[in-house]
Design a protein around this motif. Structure first.
Motif: not given
Length: 413
Positions: A229-232, A249, A307, A309, A316, A334-335, A338, A358
């Motif tokens: 969920n880190a946005g990879k 999510d 992540d 945020s 991590d 990332n992100k 936010r 982002s």
């Protein structure tokens, strides 16, 4: 050799289509499917000069009106008699013309057979033949320049200089041995040593070009790594420009590696999205994590995705420790759309190449492209075309270096 024929411009409809023919006797064969406007037989037309006329099907009916040209061997692409027909690029027209050539005695060319014949007939060497494929598959201007330079013989000339130096050494050595009564300068150990050292230095320099050459020609293997969920996957989708990977999510959505290609900073990246690195009781997810680690081992670049945020977690830290094993690492916070939970500069000492991005908005991706371009520069001391670009070339250079090294050791012994 047989007369071969093939459509040279692909299967899509285009304004102009080209059919290429090669082989002994192809001029007479082409004369049966082409009628020049002036009435002169095709075999009697001026070489390398376009002639207007009609293309005929196997029944002698007009298919199209266009241009034809003949290239007598050995001064042709393949080194044998060649011809080309330039007509309207309708796939039906091209297939009918090809069918007429088959009826006249030609056969379908195999993939790469025109270039194969050029190699067999001495019109190009093996590195130049390989450059033809590289040029067709080039995805960046740097890849085009490299392939075009290699096709023009830049790599061949660099290798030939090393080869000629070794041949000169051997020729002098054997001349002294075979003709002791002739007035030939005796060979000296220091002269041979200097020649072998020069060859070894040249081969080592050539081998050092392999990584850059293969990355330019085939793309950089690049793995996205980070905790779940880190946005990879979102980042992979943003880089390739479409939804290649499933994004939810729910942590751990990506169970297997997902691959895609993109161009970033003028560099082609072979992206591999991986399962998030974490300990899990799920057997499928554990397999995905193991595949992530295997992908990292074969990568030339790791994009470490954090992540921004959320505070840094033990997961991590584990991802950062894994990423440190890659030859090159870019840390991506990332992100950034936010509020950030930690200062990116805290990680600068561990990861000099760091970008705040982002995946949702695309912010920071231009800076990421600049960082990638700096890590994989297209230019270098070598001119275009002098880089090794595939495993065969690198293996040949490596075996040559080993032979020269053995010769040096024998000399010292």
């Amino acid at each position: 050799m047989d007369v071969i024929a093939a459509i040279a411009t692909g299967s899509a409809a285009t304004a102009i289509g080209i059919v290429r023919v090669s082989g002994d006797g192809c001029f007479a064969l082409c004369g049966r499917v082409f009628r020049a406007a002036g009435g002169r037989p095709f075999a009697a037309q001026e070489p390398r000069k376009m002639v207007f006329g009609e293309m005929l099907d196997r029944a002698g009916r007009v298919i199209d009106r266009g241009l034809a040209v003949r290239f007598p061997g050995p001064g042709s692409y393949t080194g044998e008699d060649c011809a080309e027909f330039h007509c309207h690029g309708s796939p039906v027209v091209l297939r009918e013309l090809l069918s007429a050539l088959f009826a006249a005695g030609a056969r379908q060319a195999q993939a790469g057979e025109f270039t194969k014949r050029a190699f067999l007939n001495g019109r190009m060497d093996l590195t130049q033949a390989e450059a033809v494929a590289d040029l067709l598959e080039a995805e960046t201007p740097a890849a085009v320049r490299q392939a075009a330079g290699q096709l023009s013989g830049a790599l061949s000339r660099r290798v030939a200089a090393l080869y000629d130096g070794l041949v000169d050494l051997m020729a002098h050595f054997h001349a002294v041995l075979d003709y002791p009564d002739e007035d030939i300068d005796p060979f000296r150990a220091d002269t041979i040593r200097e020649g072998l050292d020069a060859a070894r230095t040249g081969l080592e320099a050539l081998l050092r070009t392999y990584d850059r050459g293969r990355y330019i020609a085939g793309g950089v293997p690049c793995v996205l790594i980070g905790r779940p969920n880190a946005g990879k996957s979102s980042l992979l989708n943003a880089l390739v420009g479409y939804d290649r990977a499933i994004v939810t999510d729910v942590p751990g959505t990506t169970r297997d590696t997902v691959e895609a290609r993109c161009r970033l900073g003028g560099v082609v990246l072979r992206l591999i999205d991986t399962a998030g690195l974490r300990e899990s009781d799920d057997a499928v997810e554990r397999i995905g994590v193991e595949r992530s680690r295997a992908a990292l081992e074969g990568a030339a670049l790791a994009l470490l995705v954090l992540d921004g945020s959320a505070p840094l977690s033990p997961e991590d830290e584990a991802a950062m420790a894994q990423a440190a094993h890659a030859p090159r690492v870019i840390c991506l916070i990332n992100k950034s759309d936010r509020p950030l939970a930690f200062a990116p500069e805290e990680l600068r000492s561990r990861f000099p190449h760091l970008c705040v991005v982002s995946a949702a908005t695309g912010a920071g991706l231009d800076a990421l492209g600049e960082t990638v371009a700096a890590l994989f520069p297209a230019g270098g001391a070598e001119s275009a075309g002098e880089l090794l670009t595939n495993a065969r070339q690198a293996d040949a250079a490596r075996r040559a270096l080993e032979a020269v090294t053995r010769a040096s050791e024998s000399l010292e012994a």
